[in-house]
Design a protein around this motif. Structure first.
Motif, PDB file in Angstrom:
ATOM      1  N   ALA A  37       5.075 -29.203  42.438  1.00  0.00           N
ATOM      2  CA  ALA A  37       5.765 -30.249  41.679  1.00  0.00           C
ATOM      3  C   ALA A  37       5.108 -30.414  40.312  1.00  0.00           C
ATOM      4  CB  ALA A  37       5.721 -31.571  42.436  1.00  0.00           C
ATOM      5  N   ILE A  38       5.896 -30.854  39.348  1.00  0.00           N
ATOM      6  CA  ILE A  38       5.343 -31.194  38.033  1.00  0.00           C
ATOM      7  C   ILE A  38       4.583 -32.509  38.168  1.00  0.00           C
ATOM      8  CG2 ILE A  38       5.884 -31.781  35.643  1.00  0.00           C
ATOM      9  CD1 ILE A  38       6.315 -28.826  36.352  1.00  0.00           C
ATOM     10  N   GLU A  39       3.267 -32.442  37.991  1.00  0.00           N
ATOM     11  CA  GLU A  39       2.410 -33.614  38.168  1.00  0.00           C
ATOM     12  C   GLU A  39       2.066 -34.285  36.843  1.00  0.00           C
ATOM     13  OE1 GLU A  39      -1.024 -32.261  40.275  1.00  0.00           O
ATOM     14  OE2 GLU A  39       0.129 -31.499  41.978  1.00  0.00           O
ATOM     15  N   GLY A  40       2.181 -33.537  35.758  1.00  0.00           N
ATOM     16  CA  GLY A  40       1.853 -34.057  34.443  1.00  0.00           C
ATOM     17  C   GLY A  40       1.847 -32.924  33.440  1.00  0.00           C
ATOM     18  N   GLU A  41       1.899 -33.255  32.151  1.00  0.00           N
ATOM     19  CA  GLU A  41       1.995 -32.224  31.117  1.00  0.00           C
ATOM     20  C   GLU A  41       0.740 -31.377  31.027  1.00  0.00           C
ATOM     21  OE1 GLU A  41       2.066 -32.294  26.307  1.00  0.00           O
ATOM     22  OE2 GLU A  41       3.816 -33.228  27.274  1.00  0.00           O
ATOM     23  N   ASP A  42      -0.420 -32.007  31.039  1.00  0.00           N
ATOM     24  CA  ASP A  42      -1.667 -31.269  30.836  1.00  0.00           C
ATOM     25  C   ASP A  42      -1.884 -30.226  31.923  1.00  0.00           C
ATOM     26  OD1 ASP A  42      -4.363 -30.888  29.545  1.00  0.00           O
ATOM     27  OD2 ASP A  42      -5.023 -31.551  31.530  1.00  0.00           O
ATOM     28  N   ILE A  43      -1.730 -30.628  33.170  1.00  0.00           N
ATOM     29  CA  ILE A  43      -1.995 -29.674  34.246  1.00  0.00           C
ATOM     30  C   ILE A  43      -0.930 -28.582  34.294  1.00  0.00           C
ATOM     31  CG2 ILE A  43      -0.801 -31.010  36.049  1.00  0.00           C
ATOM     32  CD1 ILE A  43      -3.122 -30.095  37.930  1.00  0.00           C
ATOM     33  N   ALA A  44       0.322 -28.913  33.977  1.00  0.00           N
ATOM     34  CA  ALA A  44       1.370 -27.887  33.943  1.00  0.00           C
ATOM     35  C   ALA A  44       1.069 -26.845  32.874  1.00  0.00           C
ATOM     36  CB  ALA A  44       2.731 -28.533  33.691  1.00  0.00           C
ATOM     37  N   LEU A  45       0.658 -27.282  31.698  1.00  0.00           N
ATOM     38  CA  LEU A  45       0.348 -26.348  30.621  1.00  0.00           C
ATOM     39  C   LEU A  45      -0.877 -25.509  30.957  1.00  0.00           C
ATOM     40  CD1 LEU A  45       1.024 -28.671  27.559  1.00  0.00           C
ATOM     41  CD2 LEU A  45       2.353 -26.660  28.211  1.00  0.00           C
ATOM     42  N   ARG A  46      -1.868 -26.120  31.601  1.00  0.00           N
ATOM     43  CA  ARG A  46      -3.075 -25.368  31.968  1.00  0.00           C
ATOM     44  C   ARG A  46      -2.767 -24.294  33.003  1.00  0.00           C
ATOM     45  NH1 ARG A  46      -6.793 -27.989  34.646  1.00  0.00           N
ATOM     46  NH2 ARG A  46      -5.852 -30.060  34.803  1.00  0.00           N
ATOM     47  N   ILE A  47      -1.956 -24.646  33.984  1.00  0.00           N
ATOM     48  CA  ILE A  47      -1.581 -23.664  35.000  1.00  0.00           C
ATOM     49  C   ILE A  47      -0.765 -22.529  34.369  1.00  0.00           C
ATOM     50  CG2 ILE A  47      -0.170 -23.291  37.062  1.00  0.00           C
ATOM     51  CD1 ILE A  47      -0.957 -26.149  37.935  1.00  0.00           C
ATOM     52  N   HIS A 107      -2.267 -23.732  42.348  1.00  0.00           N
ATOM     53  CA  HIS A 107      -2.797 -24.983  41.788  1.00  0.00           C
ATOM     54  C   HIS A 107      -4.311 -24.835  41.669  1.00  0.00           C
ATOM     55  CE1 HIS A 107      -3.680 -29.325  41.540  1.00  0.00           C
ATOM     56  NE2 HIS A 107      -2.390 -29.518  41.318  1.00  0.00           N
ATOM     57  N   PRO A 108      -4.920 -25.424  40.635  1.00  0.00           N
ATOM     58  CA  PRO A 108      -6.377 -25.324  40.500  1.00  0.00           C
ATOM     59  C   PRO A 108      -7.143 -26.153  41.528  1.00  0.00           C
ATOM     60  CG  PRO A 108      -5.464 -26.684  38.760  1.00  0.00           C
ATOM     61  CD  PRO A 108      -4.299 -26.074  39.472  1.00  0.00           C
ATOM     62  N   ASP A 109      -6.469 -27.067  42.206  1.00  0.00           N
ATOM     63  CA  ASP A 109      -7.125 -27.914  43.207  1.00  0.00           C
ATOM     64  C   ASP A 109      -6.121 -28.263  44.313  1.00  0.00           C
ATOM     65  OD1 ASP A 109      -8.816 -29.581  44.596  1.00  0.00           O
ATOM     66  OD2 ASP A 109      -8.768 -31.209  43.120  1.00  0.00           O
ATOM     67  N   PRO A 110      -5.771 -27.282  45.154  1.00  0.00           N
ATOM     68  CA  PRO A 110      -4.733 -27.521  46.160  1.00  0.00           C
ATOM     69  C   PRO A 110      -4.994 -28.724  47.054  1.00  0.00           C
ATOM     70  CG  PRO A 110      -5.225 -25.188  46.026  1.00  0.00           C
ATOM     71  CD  PRO A 110      -6.249 -25.886  45.195  1.00  0.00           C
ATOM     72  N   ALA A 111      -6.241 -28.986  47.375  1.00  0.00           N
ATOM     73  CA  ALA A 111      -6.563 -30.090  48.275  1.00  0.00           C
ATOM     74  C   ALA A 111      -6.125 -31.434  47.709  1.00  0.00           C
ATOM     75  CB  ALA A 111      -8.065 -30.109  48.574  1.00  0.00           C
ATOM     76  N   ASN A 112      -6.037 -31.514  46.386  1.00  0.00           N
ATOM     77  CA  ASN A 112      -5.644 -32.766  45.746  1.00  0.00           C
ATOM     78  C   ASN A 112      -4.300 -32.667  45.031  1.00  0.00           C
ATOM     79  OD1 ASN A 112      -7.965 -34.579  46.282  1.00  0.00           O
ATOM     80  ND2 ASN A 112      -9.099 -32.987  45.198  1.00  0.00           N
ATOM     81  N   ALA A 113      -3.544 -31.603  45.308  1.00  0.00           N
ATOM     82  CA  ALA A 113      -2.213 -31.473  44.719  1.00  0.00           C
ATOM     83  C   ALA A 113      -1.306 -32.568  45.269  1.00  0.00           C
ATOM     84  CB  ALA A 113      -1.629 -30.103  45.027  1.00  0.00           C
ATOM     85  N   LYS A 114      -0.329 -32.959  44.476  1.00  0.00           N
ATOM     86  CA  LYS A 114       0.566 -34.047  44.876  1.00  0.00           C
ATOM     87  C   LYS A 114       1.544 -33.621  45.969  1.00  0.00           C
ATOM     88  CE  LYS A 114      -0.742 -37.050  41.628  1.00  0.00           C
ATOM     89  NZ  LYS A 114      -1.358 -38.356  41.970  1.00  0.00           N
ATOM     90  N   SER A 115       1.783 -32.305  46.085  1.00  0.00           N
ATOM     91  CA  SER A 115       2.789 -31.832  47.040  1.00  0.00           C
ATOM     92  C   SER A 115       2.437 -30.433  47.520  1.00  0.00           C
ATOM     93  CB  SER A 115       4.171 -31.836  46.382  1.00  0.00           C
ATOM     94  OG  SER A 115       5.161 -31.333  47.244  1.00  0.00           O
ATOM     95  N   ASP A 116       2.605 -30.172  48.805  1.00  0.00           N
ATOM     96  CA  ASP A 116       2.454 -28.844  49.410  1.00  0.00           C
ATOM     97  C   ASP A 116       1.083 -28.218  49.222  1.00  0.00           C
ATOM     98  OD1 ASP A 116       4.961 -28.970  50.426  1.00  0.00           O
ATOM     99  OD2 ASP A 116       5.788 -27.282  49.314  1.00  0.00           O
TER     100      ASP A 116
END
Length: 271
Positions: free
Chosen positions: A25-35, A237-246
């Motif tokens: 899921a899109i969690e925010g702009e910064d993390i989306a751009l970094r990924i 995701h750079p931190d799956p354990a703390n991802a918002k979804s899946d």
């Protein structure tokens, strides 16, 4: 084959598979751009055509208190910014026919979730946008049954179709992948993708939070490449354990490059 479907995709080695990858899921702009930046760097190095994926809203959740999104317009604008910033196509899923034309203003590929792959009005609405339509195979359907989903899009005047396998329901809390389905669906004349992460979900857990087996992502991906998949779908995701979804079935971003290197070598050996 994908180059003809999405002309804006970076032209790479035509013998390679293409990749749909990004956060669930899109969690925010910064993390989306970094990924996106990290994946673009990797795929450019390996000559893998790349499509950034991210759901602008999660409509199918086990529990009412599960994360669904940061707001439709906000998330869609982030998807557009990713595409414009890195010059890559983007894909997101839609859930109702009324979302198709709105979402098509922001992304290059409209994805039909597996549970909705038989929804005729949704498929027609997606087709009529003129965008590429990626249809996920229902967990409850055979590969052969997906011909009718393809026909609904093509009969609506759109021949830009992708099919994505994401496993088959096996009992109540597990999925299995029947790799015979990849060549069978390729016979429909459309690119076929293997969803290497959702196919490892363990749904319907007692906690109401979907589980997963991310340790087997490499196994699923290798098998898919071996039987001729045109593309791979990987949530990372750079931190799956703390991802918002899946988070339970996503690949850690640090592991992506090593995996893709192996898969490129496998693809070359097979070709």
């Amino acid at each position: 084959m994908i180059h003809h479907i999405i002309p804006s995709i970076k032209q790479a080695d035509s013998t390679n598979f293409f990749l749909m990858a990004g956060p669930c899921a899109i969690e925010g702009e910064d993390i989306a751009l970094r990924i996106a930046e990290r994946i673009v760097t990797i795929t450019d190095k390996l000559n893998i055509p790349y499509i950034f994926k991210g759901s602008y809203r999660k409509a199918n959740r086990s529990r009412v208190d599960s994360f669904t999104g940061i707001g439709d317009e906000k998330a869609l604008k982030i998807l557009r910014k990713v595409g414009e910033t890195f010059g890559v196509p983007t894909v997101t899923d839609i859930h109702e026919s009324g979302e198709a034309s709105m979402t098509a203003e922001y992304v290059d590929v409209l994805q039909i979730p597996a549970f909705l792959c038989r929804q005729t009005e949704l498929l027609i609405a997606a087709a009529k946008t003129g965008k590429t339509v990626n249809i996920k195979k229902g967990q409850f359907l055979s590969a052969g049954a997906m011909r009718f989903a393809v026909d609904k899009v093509k009969d609506s005047g759109n021949d830009k179709v992708i099919l994505t396998d994401r496993g088959n329901t096996f009992g109540y809390q597990d999925l299995i992948v029947d790799f015979r389905g990849i060549p069978e669906m390729r016979d429909f004349g459309v690119p076929v993708v293997m969803d290497c992460t959702h196919s490892l979900q363990q749904p319907n857990q007692a906690s109401g939070v979907t589980g997963g087996k991310p340790a087997l992502i490499e196994t699923i991906a290798k098998a898919a490449v071996a039987v001729g998949a045109d593309g791979l779908f990987i949530e990372t995701h750079p931190d799956p354990a703390n991802a918002k979804s899946d988070g339970a079935n996503m690949l850690h971003l640090d592991l992506l490059e090593g995996l893709l290197q192996k898969l490129v070598r496998l693809r070359a050996a097979i070709r």
